[in-house]
Enzyme design. Structure first.
Site, PDB file in Angstrom:
ATOM      1  N   ASP A  13     -29.713-145.243  79.306  1.00 41.95           N
ATOM      2  CA  ASP A  13     -29.750-143.920  78.673  1.00 41.95           C
ATOM      3  C   ASP A  13     -30.659-143.872  77.453  1.00 41.95           C
ATOM      4  O   ASP A  13     -30.418-143.112  76.511  1.00 41.95           O
ATOM      5  CB  ASP A  13     -28.334-143.457  78.294  1.00 41.95           C
ATOM      6  N   LYS A  16     -35.468-143.002  79.590  1.00 36.69           N
ATOM      7  CA  LYS A  16     -36.494-143.434  80.554  1.00 36.69           C
ATOM      8  C   LYS A  16     -37.003-142.252  81.372  1.00 36.69           C
ATOM      9  O   LYS A  16     -38.184-142.161  81.674  1.00 36.69           O
ATOM     10  CB  LYS A  16     -35.912-144.489  81.510  1.00 36.69           C
ATOM     11  N   GLY A  40     -28.447-141.794  85.522  1.00 34.36           N
ATOM     12  CA  GLY A  40     -28.488-140.365  85.231  1.00 34.36           C
ATOM     13  C   GLY A  40     -29.582-140.136  84.213  1.00 34.36           C
ATOM     14  O   GLY A  40     -29.545-140.717  83.131  1.00 34.36           O
ATOM     15  N   HIS A  41     -30.575-139.385  84.614  1.00 33.08           N
ATOM     16  CA  HIS A  41     -31.692-139.128  83.711  1.00 33.08           C
ATOM     17  C   HIS A  41     -31.756-137.634  83.439  1.00 33.08           C
ATOM     18  O   HIS A  41     -31.893-136.845  84.362  1.00 33.08           O
ATOM     19  CB  HIS A  41     -33.022-139.567  84.334  1.00 33.08           C
ATOM     20  N   GLN A 223     -30.859-148.055  84.768  1.00 40.56           N
ATOM     21  CA  GLN A 223     -30.125-148.980  83.879  1.00 40.56           C
ATOM     22  C   GLN A 223     -31.061-149.636  82.860  1.00 40.56           C
ATOM     23  O   GLN A 223     -32.028-149.014  82.481  1.00 40.56           O
ATOM     24  CB  GLN A 223     -29.351-150.028  84.697  1.00 40.56           C
TER      25      GLN A 223
HETATM   26  P1  GDP Z   1     -32.241-142.340  80.856  1.00 46.19           P
HETATM   27  O1  GDP Z   1     -31.083-142.654  81.732  1.00 46.19           O
HETATM   28  O2  GDP Z   1     -32.833-143.540  80.209  1.00 46.19           O
HETATM   29  O3  GDP Z   1     -33.285-141.506  81.552  1.00 46.19           O
HETATM   30  O4  GDP Z   1     -31.665-141.458  79.662  1.00 46.19           O
HETATM   31  P2  GDP Z   1     -30.602-140.231  79.755  1.00 46.19           P
HETATM   32  O5  GDP Z   1     -31.308-139.044  80.288  1.00 46.19           O
HETATM   33  O6  GDP Z   1     -29.354-140.669  80.420  1.00 46.19           O
HETATM   34  O7  GDP Z   1     -30.226-140.066  78.222  1.00 46.19           O
HETATM   35  C1  GDP Z   1     -31.172-139.742  77.277  1.00 46.19           C
HETATM   36  C2  GDP Z   1     -30.822-138.375  76.650  1.00 46.19           C
HETATM   37  O8  GDP Z   1     -31.584-138.207  75.459  1.00 46.19           O
HETATM   38  C3  GDP Z   1     -31.171-137.189  77.523  1.00 46.19           C
HETATM   39  O9  GDP Z   1     -30.203-136.195  77.295  1.00 46.19           O
HETATM   40  C4  GDP Z   1     -32.540-136.748  77.020  1.00 46.19           C
HETATM   41  O10 GDP Z   1     -32.777-135.359  77.222  1.00 46.19           O
HETATM   42  C5  GDP Z   1     -32.418-137.054  75.571  1.00 46.19           C
HETATM   43  N1  GDP Z   1     -33.664-137.445  74.893  1.00 46.19           N
HETATM   44  C6  GDP Z   1     -34.668-138.241  75.361  1.00 46.19           C
HETATM   45  N2  GDP Z   1     -35.581-138.456  74.376  1.00 46.19           N
HETATM   46  C7  GDP Z   1     -35.137-137.791  73.280  1.00 46.19           C
HETATM   47  C8  GDP Z   1     -35.601-137.647  71.931  1.00 46.19           C
HETATM   48  O11 GDP Z   1     -36.627-138.202  71.544  1.00 46.19           O
HETATM   49  N3  GDP Z   1     -34.841-136.892  71.086  1.00 46.19           N
HETATM   50  C9  GDP Z   1     -33.674-136.282  71.472  1.00 46.19           C
HETATM   51  N4  GDP Z   1     -32.992-135.577  70.586  1.00 46.19           N
HETATM   52  N5  GDP Z   1     -33.213-136.408  72.734  1.00 46.19           N
HETATM   53  C10 GDP Z   1     -33.918-137.147  73.612  1.00 46.19           C
HETATM   54  P1  IMO Z   2     -29.348-145.043  83.401  1.00 45.89           P
HETATM   55  O1  IMO Z   2     -30.371-145.297  84.474  1.00 45.89           O
HETATM   56  C1  IMO Z   2     -25.833-146.470  81.231  1.00 45.89           C
HETATM   57  C2  IMO Z   2     -23.088-149.101  83.423  1.00 45.89           C
HETATM   58  C3  IMO Z   2     -21.708-148.580  83.748  1.00 45.89           C
HETATM   59  C4  IMO Z   2     -20.919-149.887  83.730  1.00 45.89           C
HETATM   60  C5  IMO Z   2     -21.893-150.870  84.342  1.00 45.89           C
HETATM   61  C6  IMO Z   2     -21.678-151.122  85.823  1.00 45.89           C
HETATM   62  O2  IMO Z   2     -28.961-143.610  83.279  1.00 45.89           O
HETATM   63  O3  IMO Z   2     -29.748-145.682  82.123  1.00 45.89           O
HETATM   64  P2  IMO Z   2     -22.128-149.690  88.017  1.00 45.89           P
HETATM   65  O4  IMO Z   2     -21.615-148.356  88.441  1.00 45.89           O
HETATM   66  O5  IMO Z   2     -23.616-149.768  87.924  1.00 45.89           O
HETATM   67  O6  IMO Z   2     -21.558-150.818  88.819  1.00 45.89           O
HETATM   68  O7  IMO Z   2     -21.557-149.900  86.515  1.00 45.89           O
HETATM   69  O8  IMO Z   2     -23.199-150.330  84.131  1.00 45.89           O
HETATM   70  N1  IMO Z   2     -24.203-148.246  83.896  1.00 45.89           N
HETATM   71  C7  IMO Z   2     -24.955-147.490  83.095  1.00 45.89           C
HETATM   72  N2  IMO Z   2     -24.883-147.262  81.759  1.00 45.89           N
HETATM   73  N3  IMO Z   2     -26.843-145.925  81.948  1.00 45.89           N
HETATM   74  C8  IMO Z   2     -26.957-146.164  83.279  1.00 45.89           C
HETATM   75  O9  IMO Z   2     -28.017-145.762  83.997  1.00 45.89           O
HETATM   76  C9  IMO Z   2     -25.972-146.951  83.904  1.00 45.89           C
HETATM   77  N4  IMO Z   2     -25.764-147.367  85.182  1.00 45.89           N
HETATM   78  C10 IMO Z   2     -24.692-148.170  85.154  1.00 45.89           C
HETATM   79  O10 IMO Z   2     -21.251-147.681  82.762  1.00 45.89           O
HETATM   80  O11 IMO Z   2     -20.698-150.291  82.399  1.00 45.89           O
HETATM   81 MG    MG Z   3     -29.054-142.205  81.873  1.00 44.11          MG
END
Ligand code: GDP
Ligand code: IMO
Ligand code: MG
Length: 428
Positions: A13, A16, A40-41, A223
């Site tokens: 999270d 990416k 989840g992105h 991840q």
């Molecule tokens: P990912 O799984 O690595 O793609 O990241 P996620 O989407 O799960 O979580 C990142 C969160 O931060 C999302 O809600 C993005 O919209 C938000 N985000 C990404 N870059 C920035 C930033 O520079 N500033 C802020 N405030 N939010 C950001």
């Molecule tokens: P993105 O791509 C954050 C964590 C779960 C748990 C562990 C194992 O959005 O960064 P799983 O269901 O993969 O067997 O769970 O990994 N986990 C994540 N945490 N971001 C993710 O993906 C994750 N995908 C799995 O919370 O601790």
């Molecule tokens: Mg994510």
């Protein structure tokens, strides 16, 4: 710069999806190479929010070819649900290609994921419950179901029978559940076969040809480094290789073709699920990071655990992934603190350590050693050049760069695609 890998530096999270999307218009192919719908992105384009799980984030850019590589595990119901939802919003998903060798998540593996967690009790991992672990376990045990198996009903039935002969023993005798019927699983999977057929391709060959033709290919990790099954905080990890090596095994592109590795790191740290987290905050600062940063999981909605930036974690990510560029995200979330602690090393049972401890016990015992940096109060959301940032914010970024030992090429200052300070071209 044709082959670029994007990985997470921390516990996921990091943003990416946003980083991949922001490069979108300059990229020809985006490949997801590991994980599944545990990812989840959230990507924000012109104020519109998209939550992607199985589809590579490049799908939001017209013209990009999105690829699901062999290293991914696919929940077909989720895949088609996501395609439908995006298509309804005007996103063209027709170019999507799927590896014939990718494994599919059968319903019994979703069940097993959940019951295993329940049985583990206090030793649970805190998985997303999507069947990821059991499906990768089947792959390694050589009883997995692959995309190509859906196109030969007899083979599919044999494989499901093989898998269930073991699983049903476990489900019935250990977990006290009803046996799963072979025909139910076969029917469920076959229902997707005809829709899937046109997407299935020799994706390794396609990527090889694309690179030969000088196209730009982005490998997007799900991840992150600390969740990697080999290099993360085992056992509190996912079940795939989320580090840059996984881009090769999970796509069929060899290491000699990778040109650059970009790691995405938050300007602080978060974690979902169980496991050690040395800089975790259980106080008002942690609450504030969570609420200002909107730190709730894109996939499960769980509140993310929040803490300060941990430099040894990032140094480790640099080394394990061979990082050439760091993207620092969510710097805007840190606006308004008087001073910002940064973990520069650990105290492990009274001994200072600047690297990741060797053992799981060592990491559980690691207490952060902090250095403190001045904060800033100015809104930085509109900054696009490094000089637009307040001096203290610049100093924070430069200090993290020094601690990481690799350049910070971009700094996120908001969720929107445009909200980034670019210092070095990631594709240049
Ligand atoms: P990912 O799984 O690595 O793609 O990241 P996620 O989407 O799960 O979580 C990142 C969160 O931060 C999302 O809600 C993005 O919209 C938000 N985000 C990404 N870059 C920035 C930033 O520079 N500033 C802020 N405030 N939010 C950001
Ligand atoms: P993105 O791509 C954050 C964590 C779960 C748990 C562990 C194992 O959005 O960064 P799983 O269901 O993969 O067997 O769970 O990994 N986990 C994540 N945490 N971001 C993710 O993906 C994750 N995908 C799995 O919370 O601790
Ligand atoms: Mg994510």
């Amino acid at each position: 710069m044709p082959a670029v890998v994007i990985v997470g530096a921390q516990w996921g999270d990091e943003g990416k999806g946003k980083a991949t999307d922001a490069l979108g218009s300059r990229v020809d192919v985006v490949v997801k190479f590991n994980g599944g719908n545990n990812a989840g992105h959230t990507v924000v384009v012109g104020g519109e929010k998209y939550a992607l799980h199985l589809l590579p984030s490049g799908i939001l850019t017209p013209g990009v070819i999105p690829v699901i590589g062999n290293g991914v595990v696919i929940d077909l119901g989720v895949l088609f649900g996501e395609i439908e939802a995006l298509t309804q919003r005007g996103v063209d998903c027709s170019r999507l290609l799927v590896s014939a060798n990718a494994h599919v998540i059968a319903s019994y593996n979703r069940t097993l994921d959940k019951v295993t967690e329940r049985f583990l009790g206090s030793r649970r991992i805190g998985t997303t419950g999507r069947g990821i672990g059991p499906t990768y376990a089947d792959k390694m045990n050589r009883v997995g179901i692959r995309v190509q198996d859906l196109f030969d009903e007899n083979i599919l039935r044999q494989k499901v029978e093989g898998a269930l002969s073991l699983k049903n023993q476990l489900l019935v005798k250990v977990y006290n559940r009803r046996a799963v019927q072979v025909e139910d699983v076969v029917a469920e999977l076959l229902a997707y076969a005809e829709r899937l057929r046109p997407m299935v391709a020799d994706t390794a060959l396609l990527l090889d040809t694309a690179l030969d033709d000088g196209r730009t290919v982005l490998f997007e990790a799900g991840q992150a480094t600390q969740l990697d099954v080999d290099h993360g905080n085992y056992p509190f990890v996912t079940s795939s290789n989320a580090t840059s090596g996984g881009a090769c095994t999970g796509s069929g592109v060899p290491p000699t073709r990778i040109d650059r590795v970009v790691a995405v790191a938050k300007a602080y740290a978060t974690r979902v699920g169980e496991g050690p987290f040395p800089t975790e905050l259980h106080d008002a600062d942690g609450e504030r990071l969570r609420s200002v940063g909107g730190e709730y999981g894109t996939t499960t909605g769980r509140p993310r655990r929040c803490g300060w930036y941990d430099a040894p974690i990032i140094r480790y990510a640099r080394r394990i992934n061979g990082v050439t560029d760091l993207v620092l995200t969510k710097l805007d979330v840190l606006t308004g603190w008087e001073r910002l602690p940064v973990c520069v090393g650990y105290d492990v049972d009274g001994v200072r350590q600047d690297e990741m401890p060797l053992t799981q016990t060592g990491f559980h015992h690691a207490r952060p050693i902090y250095e403190y940096f001045d904060g800033w109060t100015e809104d930085i959301g509109a900054a696009r050049d490094f000089d637009d940032l307040p001096k203290a914010a610049q100093q924070y970024v430069l200090a993290l760069e020094e601690l990481a030992g690799v350049r910070i090429s971009a700094v996120g200052v908001g969720p929107d695609r445009e909200a980034t300070v670019v210092r070095h071209d990631l594709l240049g």
